[in-house]
Write a protein that holds these residues in place. Structure first.
Motif, PDB file in Angstrom:
ATOM      1  N   ARG A 233       2.721  -1.286  -6.118  1.00 26.10           N
ATOM      2  CA  ARG A 233       2.696  -0.244  -5.332  1.00 26.10           C
ATOM      3  C   ARG A 233       3.006   1.574  -6.077  1.00 26.10           C
ATOM      4  NH1 ARG A 233       8.355  -3.085  -3.197  1.00 26.10           N
ATOM      5  NH2 ARG A 233       6.988  -4.626  -2.413  1.00 26.10           N
ATOM      6  N   MET A 234       3.038   1.447  -7.380  1.00 30.02           N
ATOM      7  CA  MET A 234       2.670   2.891  -8.338  1.00 30.02           C
ATOM      8  C   MET A 234       1.543   3.650  -7.757  1.00 30.02           C
ATOM      9  SD  MET A 234       4.046   2.456 -12.076  1.00 30.02           S
ATOM     10  CE  MET A 234       2.777   0.578 -12.098  1.00 30.02           C
ATOM     11  N   SER A 235       0.674   3.301  -7.846  1.00 33.62           N
ATOM     12  CA  SER A 235      -1.319   3.174  -7.268  1.00 33.62           C
ATOM     13  C   SER A 235      -1.108   3.892  -5.736  1.00 33.62           C
ATOM     14  CB  SER A 235      -2.234   2.415  -8.296  1.00 33.62           C
ATOM     15  OG  SER A 235      -2.426   1.401  -7.927  1.00 33.62           O
ATOM     16  N   PHE A 236      -0.796   2.371  -5.008  1.00 33.55           N
ATOM     17  CA  PHE A 236      -1.148   2.567  -3.886  1.00 33.55           C
ATOM     18  C   PHE A 236      -0.320   3.260  -2.966  1.00 33.55           C
ATOM     19  CE2 PHE A 236      -4.656   0.149  -5.914  1.00 33.55           C
ATOM     20  CZ  PHE A 236      -6.018  -0.146  -4.519  1.00 33.55           C
TER      21      PHE A 236
ATOM     22  N   ALA B 200      13.370   1.744  -9.611  1.00 32.72           N
ATOM     23  CA  ALA B 200      13.609   2.374  -8.329  1.00 32.72           C
ATOM     24  C   ALA B 200      12.661   2.169  -7.172  1.00 32.72           C
ATOM     25  CB  ALA B 200      15.084   2.411  -8.408  1.00 32.72           C
ATOM     26  N   ALA B 201      11.950   3.196  -7.818  1.00 34.11           N
ATOM     27  CA  ALA B 201      10.631   3.781  -6.584  1.00 34.11           C
ATOM     28  C   ALA B 201      10.164   3.239  -6.275  1.00 34.11           C
ATOM     29  CB  ALA B 201      10.697   5.153  -6.845  1.00 34.11           C
TER      30      ALA B 201
ATOM     31  N   ARG C  36       9.037   8.353  -5.537  1.00 30.84           N
ATOM     32  CA  ARG C  36       7.861   9.146  -6.340  1.00 30.84           C
ATOM     33  C   ARG C  36       6.866   7.673  -5.978  1.00 30.84           C
ATOM     34  NH1 ARG C  36       7.756  10.818 -11.618  1.00 30.84           N
ATOM     35  NH2 ARG C  36       9.541  10.428 -12.433  1.00 30.84           N
ATOM     36  N   TYR C  37       6.536   6.843  -5.277  1.00 26.83           N
ATOM     37  CA  TYR C  37       5.761   6.608  -5.076  1.00 26.83           C
ATOM     38  C   TYR C  37       5.932   6.523  -3.210  1.00 26.83           C
ATOM     39  CZ  TYR C  37       6.273   5.053  -9.676  1.00 26.83           C
ATOM     40  OH  TYR C  37       6.682   4.527 -11.450  1.00 26.83           O
TER      41      TYR C  37
ATOM     42  N   GLY D 285       3.565   6.500   2.622  1.00 28.96           N
ATOM     43  CA  GLY D 285       3.955   5.446   2.225  1.00 28.96           C
ATOM     44  C   GLY D 285       2.571   4.737   1.618  1.00 28.96           C
ATOM     45  N   VAL D 286       0.772   5.810   1.432  1.00 27.52           N
ATOM     46  CA  VAL D 286      -0.242   4.921   0.867  1.00 27.52           C
ATOM     47  C   VAL D 286      -0.771   6.197  -0.172  1.00 27.52           C
ATOM     48  CG1 VAL D 286      -2.832   4.800   1.465  1.00 27.52           C
ATOM     49  CG2 VAL D 286      -0.524   3.634   3.002  1.00 27.52           C
TER      50      VAL D 286
END
Length: 499
Positions: free
Chosen positions: A107-110, A420-421, A430-431, A436-437
């Protein structure tokens, strides 16, 4: 919910407040691990289960078909596993620090919703490997059944009593092992942990006993490591190129467990425990297993008249029924060990991530188990040529995911994670990126998959097919880095392409 990571994590993890729609992204299984108590021996056991399998033995054995002498086979195995060791240490850190599994880390990158893309890709790959390993282990069960009851032989013939490429006995063995693995998985992670602690060491005992039996049968005077493939020995540049391809094949074989390793690194007490377990479980343990594998394969020629690269076939030629029973059961247990830890658990996390509200870890596992039947794995790994193609195709997708994850965490994020993000759908998260993408990651993935696929399917690039993982990993990571550092989101990228 405890969002804090372990105190030794450096630099410190950033914590923010979660949004209101977190239930779309979380369930009990996807939240950070409540306990991080796996020590170095647990990771040694993990890799012992991974390495000590029929699939690992067959993959090592198939290197002989490249025309390499035994010494270079051994060197290639060692070089490949050293690369795997370094890469596993890299991919372990974000999951150990946060306690989160692979799809959540993505989820950090995508993006928190875009992570479903790599989750689905990895889930499908894990299903393929789960089916392949189950089928390989079921072959041992078929041999055992025929030794105990020769009357079943006609029912083991696909042409006489077969369906969809598998005999009636084959279907029975596959189904039985399928149920046993599902039952172990259903008991939970602690049962899996205890199982792999027993499964890996058992193989050493049976392989040492097998080598002693073969040595006693042929004698030292007839033993030689000089084994070459059907095409004869290679020389000069061809030998060097085959050696490089062998190293790439080893990395491709481990690419699945390597990408999945974060799902187990999340339970680690510390990064040092994980590194220690990886060292003893990969290069050190792999040296021992490879030595036994090469010795066994070399002994099959003088003992049985031809080289056997399948341990199931080798054990089946032993005269003692007791030894056959013991050997087959050992290989079955060991292969079930790798299957559960490397494929079943990871696919379960991936499918759970697609719909956390309705798909638990157990339900995700059952989806994976059913899928492993539908893909008919005996058609994906039935010959050396098909095996190499399967590894290359799977590596085409695994490589980019690995490259993007590592580049994002170590270079783009500089090892800082807002835990948490990862669990919020708030537009301020942040992500969240755009809806959401993170389309930059999606674009990098597409570019990398196309680059890797070209090496596999374009005839002019066929010599690079064994390097699909490396091509995808480097292309994916570099493309992602360029897009993220350019300061443009994917919409501006697409606009520039249109113009």
């Amino acid at each position: 919910m405890n969002m804090q990571t372990r105190p030794e994590a450096v630099p410190p993890v950033l914590i923010t407040q979660a949004g209101e729609q977190d239930s779309r992204l979380r369930n009990r299984d996807l939240l950070p691990a409540a306990r991080q108590d796996w020590n170095w021996y647990d990771y040694l056991s993990f890799w012992m289960s991974d390495v000590h399998s029929v699939g690992g033995y067959v993959t090592a054995g198939n290197l002989f078909t490249l025309g390499l002498p035994s010494g270079l086979v051994f060197a290639s195995l060692l070089a490949g596993v050293l690369i795997v060791n370094v890469l596993c240490n890299l991919v372990a850190v974000p999951s150990q620090r946060t306690g989160a599994p692979f799809p959540v880390i993505c989820r950090m990158s995508f993006g928190v919703l875009g992570a479903n893309i790599p989750a689905l890709i990895r889930g499908v790959i894990a299903v393929c490997w789960y089916g392949i390993q189950t089928w390989l282990a079921s072959n041992a069960l078929v041999v055992l059944a025929l030794r105990l009851s020769p009357a079943l032989t006609p029912w083991a013939e696909v042409r006489i009593h077969g369906m969809l490429g598998l005999s009636t006995v084959g279907w029975g063995a596959f189904g039985l092992l399928w149920l046993v693995q599902a039952a172990i998985f259903w008991r939970g992670i602690e049962t899996i942990r205890r199982f792999i602690e027993l499964a890996g060491p058992a193989v050493y005992a049976i392989m040492i006993a097998l080598d002693l039996y073969l040595l006693q049968r042929v004698g030292w005077s007839h033993f030689s490591f000089q084994i070459t493939g059907a095409g004869g020995p290679l020389h000069g540049g061809a030998l060097a190129w085959a050696s490089i391809n062998a190293v790439a094949l080893v990395v491709s074989y481990f690419s699945g467990p390597m990408l999945n390793f974060g799902d187990f690194a999340r339970y680690g007490r510390s990064a040092s425990d994980i590194r220690r377990g990886n060292f003893w479980g990969l290069p050190f343990n792999f040296i021992g297993f490879s030595a036994l594998t090469i010795c066994t394969i070399a002994l099959t020629a003088p003992a049985f008249g031809h080289v056997m690269i399948d341990p199931v076939e080798t054990v089946a030629h032993i005269d003692s029924l007791t030894a056959v029973i013991f050997g087959m059961l050992t290989f079955i247990i060991a292969t079930a060990g790798i299957n559960i830890v490397a494929n079943f658990v990871s696919a379960s996390f991936d499918f759970s991530n697609l719909a956390p509200r309705s798909i638990s870890l157990r339900r995700g596992g059952m989806i994976a188990a059913v899928g492993s039947i539908l893909i008919m794995p005996w058609k994906l790994y039935g010959s050396p040529q098909v095996m190499h193609l399967t590894l290359d195709v799977l590596a085409t997708f695994i490589g980019p995911l690995f490259g993007i994850l590592v580049v994002d965490y170590y270079i783009v994020r500089r090892r800082q994670v807002d835990v948490a993000a990862l669990y919020t759908t708030s537009p301020q998260g942040r992500y969240w990126y755009r809806n959401g993408v993170n389309l930059a990651a999606v674009l990098a993935l597409l570019v990398a998959v196309m680059a890797g696929s070209a090496s596999v399917f374009v005839p002019a690039l066929s010599t690079l097919s064994g390097f699909a993982w490396f091509i995808g990993c480097l292309t994916g990571g570099l493309s992602y880095l360029i897009l993220m550092h350019s300061g443009r989101d994917a919409r501006s990228v697409f606009s520039s392409i249109r113009s």
